[in-house]
Scaffold this active site. Structure first.
Site, short mmCIF file in Angstrom:
data_model
loop_
_atom_site.label_atom_id
_atom_site.label_comp_id
_atom_site.label_asym_id
_atom_site.label_seq_id
_atom_site.Cartn_x
_atom_site.Cartn_y
_atom_site.Cartn_z
N CYS A 155 -0.13 4.20 1.70
CA CYS A 155 -0.46 5.18 2.76
C CYS A 155 0.63 5.38 3.80
O CYS A 155 0.75 6.45 4.37
CB CYS A 155 -1.79 4.85 3.42
N CYS A 188 0.85 -1.19 0.00
CA CYS A 188 0.00 0.00 0.00
C CYS A 188 0.88 1.23 0.00
O CYS A 188 2.07 1.15 0.29
CB CYS A 188 -0.91 0.01 1.23
N SER A 237 -6.71 -2.94 14.51
CA SER A 237 -6.15 -2.20 15.65
C SER A 237 -7.21 -1.69 16.62
O SER A 237 -7.02 -1.77 17.84
CB SER A 237 -5.31 -1.04 15.13
N TYR A 292 -3.39 -8.86 16.41
CA TYR A 292 -2.31 -8.39 17.28
C TYR A 292 -2.25 -9.24 18.55
O TYR A 292 -1.31 -9.13 19.32
CB TYR A 292 -2.53 -6.91 17.62
N CYS A 314 -3.89 6.14 0.17
CA CYS A 314 -3.41 4.84 -0.29
C CYS A 314 -3.09 4.85 -1.79
O CYS A 314 -2.80 3.80 -2.38
CB CYS A 314 -4.44 3.75 0.00
N GLU A 342 -16.80 -7.53 -4.91
CA GLU A 342 -15.37 -7.28 -4.69
C GLU A 342 -14.59 -8.60 -4.64
O GLU A 342 -13.52 -8.72 -5.22
CB GLU A 342 -15.15 -6.52 -3.37
N ARG A 377 -3.34 3.84 12.37
CA ARG A 377 -2.86 5.06 11.72
C ARG A 377 -1.93 5.84 12.64
O ARG A 377 -1.04 6.54 12.18
CB ARG A 377 -4.04 5.90 11.22
N LYS A 432 -12.10 -7.37 6.39
CA LYS A 432 -11.50 -6.50 7.39
C LYS A 432 -12.39 -5.29 7.62
O LYS A 432 -12.88 -4.72 6.65
CB LYS A 432 -10.15 -6.07 6.85
N LYS A 473 -12.50 -4.67 2.17
CA LYS A 473 -11.97 -3.81 3.22
C LYS A 473 -12.90 -2.61 3.37
O LYS A 473 -13.07 -1.83 2.44
CB LYS A 473 -10.57 -3.34 2.85
N ARG A 495 -11.06 8.04 3.30
CA ARG A 495 -10.81 6.95 2.37
C ARG A 495 -12.10 6.41 1.73
O ARG A 495 -12.14 5.31 1.21
CB ARG A 495 -10.09 5.80 3.09
C1 PBG Z 1 -3.14 0.31 4.86
C2 PBG Z 1 -3.73 -0.50 5.95
C3 PBG Z 1 -4.55 -0.09 7.01
C4 PBG Z 1 -4.69 -1.21 7.83
C5 PBG Z 1 -4.00 -2.26 7.23
N1 PBG Z 1 -3.43 -1.80 6.06
C6 PBG Z 1 -5.11 1.22 7.41
C7 PBG Z 1 -6.03 1.97 6.58
O1 PBG Z 1 -6.56 1.51 5.58
O2 PBG Z 1 -6.17 3.14 6.93
C8 PBG Z 1 -5.44 -1.24 9.13
C9 PBG Z 1 -5.01 -2.28 10.09
C10 PBG Z 1 -5.46 -2.08 11.48
O3 PBG Z 1 -6.24 -1.17 11.81
O4 PBG Z 1 -5.03 -2.88 12.32
N2 PBG Z 1 -3.98 0.69 3.85
#
Ligand code: PBG
Length: 327
Positions: free
Chosen positions: A122, A120, A274, A313, A130, A233, A205, A248, A195, A217
């Site tokens: 970002c 990615c 996260s 995690y 991204c 998708e 982030r 996700k 996603k 986004r």
């Molecule tokens: C990058 C990406 C993100 C996450 C994984 N890859 C963040 C986003 O899309 O802003 C999030 C993972 C997480 O929150 O643990 N594009």
């Protein structure tokens, strides 16, 4: 059969009875452990909103991976935090970039470890989006070329699986084509097929400093209101050559996991993100939830919904719990 002939409680009476009829089991083979990697030496810096999650430099990363392997976890997902960011995310595909060096180091030391890389922009762009920004919008097709370069650079470094998380259209096909042209037919693609545009990515982030500097986004990540679109998708990514499809975040989207499980016979990965981690940690620290039990229950529910693989995690903690229960 109805009550009183049928009594559901009969098989719940003891732990051994319950374990005989248990439908879902977590194993350490299900787990993928995400890791944040930064420049510098001897860095092990905790992410504020994710207690127990750290940014590692290449040297401290080795020790962390040793402990991961000792627990029986076989796969890691790497995220890079570069020292410099620019408009086009140029450091994302540098052969001496943070991720490329991390992959090389890990594959030299631990050849069997499955190394998955996040593909990615970002983490590498100054604006935090991204993709490549043109006239205030994210330019899909320009971004594809960058993503293809990034994926090939990860494959060159030795990645086993690349995981595009950008949500641009057509990226899986473009990445597959670029990998094959460069001779990396064996490198697999785990696509973040479904996603959602989620507020649960907040702590991530902070970890990689990738919050968009303008806008959001929503023009590329999915609307949380949609489920039929998730099928489209996933179909597209499979058609384009994805080997594993991902959903996700996890808990708020288990209906989507279940739906994809019923529709596809491809491996499904689910990412407990996260914000999901942060919620459980915060409530546990307050003494309001039993951390271990809640971790177990959430992971079990993700598996029950149809996940083959779980990115979390909590992977190390979960592996410990699995080992404890096995005894
Ligand atoms: C990058 C990406 C993100 C996450 C994984 N890859 C963040 C986003 O899309 O802003 C999030 C993972 C997480 O929150 O643990 N594009």
């Amino acid at each position: 059969m109805l009550f009183p002939e049928y009594r559901a409680r009969r098989l719940r009476r003891t732990e051994n009875l319950r374990s005989l009829v248990r439908e879902t089991h977590l194993t350490v083979d299900d787990l993928i452990y995400p890791l944040f990697i930064c420049e510098g030496e001897k860095v092990k810096q905790e992410v504020k909103s994710m207690p127990g999650v750290y940014r590692f430099s290449l040297d401290t990363l080795i020790d962390e991976v040793i402990s991961v392997l000792e627990l029986g976890i076989k796969a890691v997902l790497l995220f890079g935090i570069p020292s410099k960011k620019d408009e086009i995310g140029g450091s994302a595909f540098a052969s001496d970039g943070i991720i490329q060096r991390a992959v090389k180091t890990l594959k030299e030391k631990f050849p069997e470890l499955v190394v998955i890389t996040d593909v990615c922009l970002c983490e590498y762009t100054s604006h935090g989006h991204c993709g490549i920004v043109r006239n205030g919008e994210i330019d899909n097709d320009l971004t594809l070329e960058q993503l293809a370069r990034i994926a090939v650079s990860h494959a060159k470094a030795g990645a086993d699986i690349v995981a595009p998380s950008d949500m641009m259209d057509g990226r899986v096909a473009r990445i597959r084509e670029a990998l094959d042209e460069a001779g990396f037919v064996q490198v697999a693609i785990m696509s973040y097929a479904v996603k959602y545009c989620s507020a649960f990515y907040g702590p991530f982030r902070e970890a990689v400093d990738s919050a968009p500097k303008f806008g959001d986004r929503k023009s590329y990540q999915m609307d949380p209101a949609n489920s039929r679109e998730a099928l489209r998708e996933a179909y597209l990514d499979i058609e384009e050559g994805a080997d594993i499809i991902m959903v996700k975040p996890a808990l708020p989207y288990l209906d989507i996991v279940k739906m994809l499980r019923e529709e596809f016979n491809y491996p499904i990965a689910v990412y407990q993100v996260s914000g999901e981690y942060a919620m459980i940690k915060a409530a546990s620290q307050m003494g309001w939830l039993d951390e271990e039990k809640v971790i177990w229950e959430t992971l079990l529910s993700i598996k029950r919904a149809g996940a083959d693989l779980i990115i979390t995690y909590f992977a190390k903690k979960a592996a410990e719990l699995i080992l404890k229960r096995g005894k």
